[in-house]
Scaffold this motif. Structure first.
Motif, PDB file in Angstrom:
ATOM      1  N   MET A 234      50.558  38.445  47.564  1.00 51.62           N
ATOM      2  CA  MET A 234      50.014  39.834  46.994  1.00 51.62           C
ATOM      3  C   MET A 234      51.540  40.511  46.359  1.00 51.62           C
ATOM      4  O   MET A 234      51.468  41.060  45.197  1.00 51.62           O
ATOM      5  CB  MET A 234      49.492  40.871  48.040  1.00 51.62           C
TER       6      MET A 234
ATOM      7  N   ARG B 295      52.076  40.973  42.261  1.00 47.35           N
ATOM      8  CA  ARG B 295      52.194  42.362  41.816  1.00 47.35           C
ATOM      9  C   ARG B 295      53.755  42.312  41.051  1.00 47.35           C
ATOM     10  O   ARG B 295      53.844  42.771  39.989  1.00 47.35           O
ATOM     11  CB  ARG B 295      52.559  43.363  43.010  1.00 47.35           C
TER      12      ARG B 295
ATOM     13  N   VAL C  11      46.989  27.472  47.879  1.00 48.70           N
ATOM     14  CA  VAL C  11      46.875  27.912  49.268  1.00 48.70           C
ATOM     15  C   VAL C  11      46.106  29.297  49.236  1.00 48.70           C
ATOM     16  O   VAL C  11      44.923  29.598  49.176  1.00 48.70           O
ATOM     17  CB  VAL C  11      47.947  28.142  50.318  1.00 48.70           C
TER      18      VAL C  11
ATOM     19  N   GLU D 232      46.229  31.958  46.156  1.00 48.81           N
ATOM     20  CA  GLU D 232      47.074  32.061  44.641  1.00 48.81           C
ATOM     21  C   GLU D 232      47.532  33.321  44.496  1.00 48.81           C
ATOM     22  O   GLU D 232      46.928  34.216  44.992  1.00 48.81           O
ATOM     23  CB  GLU D 232      45.667  31.877  43.669  1.00 48.81           C
TER      24      GLU D 232
ATOM     25  N   TYR E 268      45.913  47.207  42.690  1.00 49.54           N
ATOM     26  CA  TYR E 268      47.187  47.258  42.703  1.00 49.54           C
ATOM     27  C   TYR E 268      47.743  46.097  42.801  1.00 49.54           C
ATOM     28  O   TYR E 268      48.810  45.487  41.961  1.00 49.54           O
ATOM     29  CB  TYR E 268      47.660  47.969  43.936  1.00 49.54           C
ATOM     30  N   THR E 269      47.295  45.043  43.346  1.00 48.80           N
ATOM     31  CA  THR E 269      47.558  43.808  43.461  1.00 48.80           C
ATOM     32  C   THR E 269      46.218  42.914  44.101  1.00 48.80           C
ATOM     33  O   THR E 269      45.544  43.431  44.632  1.00 48.80           O
ATOM     34  CB  THR E 269      48.961  43.399  44.043  1.00 48.80           C
ATOM     35  N   TYR E 270      46.354  41.592  43.956  1.00 48.90           N
ATOM     36  CA  TYR E 270      45.203  40.757  44.186  1.00 48.90           C
ATOM     37  C   TYR E 270      45.617  39.259  44.599  1.00 48.90           C
ATOM     38  O   TYR E 270      46.660  38.905  43.980  1.00 48.90           O
ATOM     39  CB  TYR E 270      43.885  40.693  43.474  1.00 48.90           C
ATOM     40  N   VAL E 271      44.923  38.599  45.415  1.00 49.41           N
ATOM     41  CA  VAL E 271      45.183  37.041  45.598  1.00 49.41           C
ATOM     42  C   VAL E 271      43.856  36.509  46.006  1.00 49.41           C
ATOM     43  O   VAL E 271      42.717  37.175  45.930  1.00 49.41           O
ATOM     44  CB  VAL E 271      46.004  36.893  47.067  1.00 49.41           C
ATOM     45  N   VAL E 272      43.989  35.344  45.486  1.00 43.06           N
ATOM     46  CA  VAL E 272      42.814  34.314  45.719  1.00 43.06           C
ATOM     47  C   VAL E 272      42.889  33.299  46.667  1.00 43.06           C
ATOM     48  O   VAL E 272      43.824  32.465  46.527  1.00 43.06           O
ATOM     49  CB  VAL E 272      42.411  33.730  44.120  1.00 43.06           C
ATOM     50  N   TYR E 273      42.141  33.462  47.800  1.00 36.25           N
ATOM     51  CA  TYR E 273      42.080  32.450  48.725  1.00 36.25           C
ATOM     52  C   TYR E 273      41.590  31.284  48.369  1.00 36.25           C
ATOM     53  O   TYR E 273      40.235  31.133  47.731  1.00 36.25           O
ATOM     54  CB  TYR E 273      41.323  33.093  50.015  1.00 36.25           C
TER      55      TYR E 273
ATOM     56  N   THR F 138      41.236  38.833  47.879  1.00 39.07           N
ATOM     57  CA  THR F 138      41.389  40.029  48.614  1.00 39.07           C
ATOM     58  C   THR F 138      42.530  40.860  47.777  1.00 39.07           C
ATOM     59  O   THR F 138      43.140  40.336  46.791  1.00 39.07           O
ATOM     60  CB  THR F 138      42.219  39.867  50.021  1.00 39.07           C
ATOM     61  N   ALA F 139      42.398  42.311  47.838  1.00 39.59           N
ATOM     62  CA  ALA F 139      43.226  43.010  46.872  1.00 39.59           C
ATOM     63  C   ALA F 139      43.498  44.023  47.555  1.00 39.59           C
ATOM     64  O   ALA F 139      43.064  44.653  48.472  1.00 39.59           O
ATOM     65  CB  ALA F 139      42.319  43.321  45.747  1.00 39.59           C
ATOM     66  N   VAL F 140      44.683  44.790  47.106  1.00 38.56           N
ATOM     67  CA  VAL F 140      45.037  46.061  47.505  1.00 38.56           C
ATOM     68  C   VAL F 140      44.946  47.010  46.495  1.00 38.56           C
ATOM     69  O   VAL F 140      44.885  47.075  45.281  1.00 38.56           O
ATOM     70  CB  VAL F 140      46.592  46.280  47.714  1.00 38.56           C
TER      71      VAL F 140
ATOM     72  N   CYS G 201      46.186  43.095  37.713  1.00 35.08           N
ATOM     73  CA  CYS G 201      46.741  44.515  38.280  1.00 35.08           C
ATOM     74  C   CYS G 201      46.346  45.770  37.437  1.00 35.08           C
ATOM     75  O   CYS G 201      46.204  45.470  36.143  1.00 35.08           O
ATOM     76  CB  CYS G 201      48.152  44.021  38.526  1.00 35.08           C
ATOM     77  N   ASP G 202      46.098  46.507  37.836  1.00 36.05           N
ATOM     78  CA  ASP G 202      45.811  47.987  37.161  1.00 36.05           C
ATOM     79  C   ASP G 202      44.323  48.049  36.784  1.00 36.05           C
ATOM     80  O   ASP G 202      44.164  49.010  36.108  1.00 36.05           O
ATOM     81  CB  ASP G 202      46.809  48.212  36.308  1.00 36.05           C
TER      82      ASP G 202
ATOM     83  N   GLY H 134      51.258  39.134  30.700  1.00 35.67           N
ATOM     84  CA  GLY H 134      51.995  38.498  31.957  1.00 35.67           C
ATOM     85  C   GLY H 134      51.687  38.167  33.157  1.00 35.67           C
ATOM     86  O   GLY H 134      52.327  37.811  34.127  1.00 35.67           O
ATOM     87  N   THR H 135      50.318  38.397  33.281  1.00 38.10           N
ATOM     88  CA  THR H 135      49.965  38.256  34.632  1.00 38.10           C
ATOM     89  C   THR H 135      49.016  36.999  34.582  1.00 38.10           C
ATOM     90  O   THR H 135      48.652  36.378  33.495  1.00 38.10           O
ATOM     91  CB  THR H 135      48.907  39.403  35.208  1.00 38.10           C
TER      92      THR H 135
END
Lengths: 393, 145
Positions: A152, A156, A203, A205, B65-70, B86-88, B111-112, B144-145
């Motif tokens: 995370m 960011r 794992v 991303e 705000y941010t996120y990830v991919v499991y 999951t994300a904030v 993000c955003d 850029g993301t």
């Protein structure tokens, strides 16, 4: 704070190793005990000399293991120290505590120890967890710990400045080259190319397998004492020239430091100011590298490059053998073994003692003969940070 | 049934939040001295240390705000959800909370990106706040993301 009076006043005098990597049929306690006994022997001390004992955090014991405490470790070492301490939440104050205890006059020789059987025991910080039944509310959303939490932060950072796999692959590949020179590294026999990095599986991303640290069996220990006493001991004298700590503390989900500045900035400044030097005086770095991104943000916050400039800074093997700024010369947590901050810090000491064989900084690896090495330790998810500057006298 | 999924374990501090979720209300504490809306719940305001507090109901809108991919299920109950996100989420009132982003392909997230709460009843006793993109919202596509 006038910390300069403490510059070079304390030294790290003995390093204890154990068999490491996949070492089945061993308790976590056995690694603590073996590493500690080896550190005492390496320094040329006796058990009864140890009057301070500090353990790193012990994670949830696996299988039928007991939880390791300083009581148990002292019992198994047959010692009765003046001071026992163990942090329980991954804060990284071990070396600062050791120095403070000696400076105050309570202790003379403080042993710092860590051990684990995480690999054989099936506990995991990265993947393949078998006994990580979550206890927090966040688990209801499928949130499972450190990989995702650092991922995370990395995501960011990708949003705030130019970073990502292009930067991280350089870090992973450069460190693997060091591991390939280190016979005790878990990845000694496994070279890594950019293609290998890009082909490694996701794992969480944006992190792939090769962005994540190893899971290891083994232990590591060392002893802190005064430089005055260190001069009479067995090994070459390696001092703590500067030390700083900073604890932003806020849980990563509410933090405003995912993309920096992390605790590395304040802790780094304290340690540099105490040492009376700048980063231009640093010959090599041993950086806590639970993930590739951790190396990038730590060096960025130390001031080695500006936000997003890591993409070019790590290129052309700058941090690899033969490079101008060697980083994580044992292979680090990514490619040697995971023993918390003991992996980077003990490697810094061993390099300055000149005991690193094929991976030794200097002529053997086409790098500068090291006099000053900057080490870092990082606890929880950027919540605790320690910076140590080590120097060969 | 929760299908073996972990459930929240409300305690004295967090119970009002989870009771709010049952009523499909996103409740947070607001400091009556300095106005800070805080998360996680606490006896005092972390900014001014006032104990003078009221629970408010948030508007349910915010940004990622941010996120990830499991791609790995660390808990077996989530195996069937892979890949999941999951994300904030940064709520309009200020708090950052962890949740899932639903109704959106992971590669379309940024993000955003503006999101709004959707309620997912897991079992009779628990409803979870999740978030979905606000369709048609004018947002930065996140270079850029």
């Amino acid at each position: 704070m006038d910390l300069i009076r403490l510059r070079d006043k304390y030294s790290i005098v003995g390093i204890g190793y154990t068999p490491q990597g996949r070492v089945p049929e061993r308790s976590a306690l056995s690694f603590y005990v073996e590493a500690s006994a080896n550190a005492i022997k390496d320094a040329g001390l006796r058990g009864e000399d140890i009057d301070g004992l500090i353990c790193y955090r012990q994670f949830q014991p696996v299988a039928n293991d007991v939880a390791v405490t300083p009581y148990l470790l002292a019992q198994h070492l047959g010692i009765r120290p003046t001071i026992l301490s163990q942090e329980s939440y991954c804060a990284r104050g071990q070396f600062l505590h050791a120095i403070s205890l000696i400076e105050a006059g309570f202790c003379k020789y403080v042993l710092i120890s860590y051990g684990d059987n995480a690999l054989s025991g099936g506990r995991s910080f990265a993947k393949g967890a078998t006994n990580s039944e979550p206890t927090e509310d966040l688990a209801a959303f499928g949130e499972s710990g450190r990989v995702a939490q650092f991922a995370m932060a990395a995501r960011r950072a990708m949003h705030e400045f130019e970073t990502g796999p292009k930067t991280w692959k350089e870090i992973a590949v450069n460190q693997r080259k060091w591991a390939n020179l280190n016979p005790i590294a878990e990845m000694y026999d496994e070279p890594m190319t950019y293609e290998d990095y890009g082909n490694s599986s996701w794992v969480v991303e944006p992190f792939r397998v090769y962005d994540c640290c190893l899971v290891s069996d083994g232990g590591r220990a060392c002893i802190v004492t005064s430089t005055e006493r260190a001069r009479d001991l067995r090994q070459p004298v390696v001092t703590i020239m500067g030390i700083g700590e900073h604890n932003p503390s806020v849980d990563i989900h509410q933090s405003d430091f995912m993309a920096g500045p992390t605790g590395a900035k304040a802790a780094g400044k304290t340690s540099l100011d105490m040492a009376g030097i700048t980063i231009h005086d640093i010959d090599a770095c041993e950086i806590y590298d639970c993930f590739t991104y951790t190396v990038e943000i730590t060096l960025q916050d130390y001031g080695f490059f500006g936000p997003g400039e890591g993409k070019d800074w790590f290129k052309d093997g700058r941090t690899a053998p033969g490079g101008t700024m060697p980083v994580n010369t044992s292979g680090g947590l990514l490619s040697e073994a995971y023993f918390m901050g003991m992996t980077p810090i003990t490697e810094g000491v061993m390099q300055l003692m000149g005991r690193c064989g094929e991976r030794q900084l200097g002529a053997a690896t086409g790098t500068k003969e090291p006099e000053i090495i900057l080490c870092s330790d990082n606890g929880a998810v950027f919540q605790s940070f320690a910076s140590l500057i080590l120097r060969r006298l | 049934m929760s299908n073996g999924r972990p459930l929240p374990k409300p305690n004295a501090d967090t119970a009002p939040f989870w009771e709010g979720c049952q009523r499909q209300e996103l409740r947070f504490q607001k400091c009556l001295q300095c106005g800070t809306v805080r998360w996680p719940p606490s006896i005092i305001c972390p900014r001014c240390h006032s104990m003078d507090t009221q629970w408010i109901v948030a508007c349910g809108r915010g940004v990622i705000y941010t996120y990830v991919v499991y791609h790995v299920a660390f808990h077996k109950a989530f195996q069937g959800d892979l890949p999941y996100v999951t994300a904030v989420v940064e709520l309009g009132e200020g708090p950052h909370i962890l949740s899932n982003i639903v109704n959106c392909a992971p590669h379309e997230l940024r993000c955003d990106m503006p999101v709004e709460v959707v309620w997912e009843k897991v079992i009779r006793q628990f409803t979870l706040p999740k978030f979905k993109p606000v369709r048609g919202a004018n947002h930065d596509t996140g270079s850029g993301t």
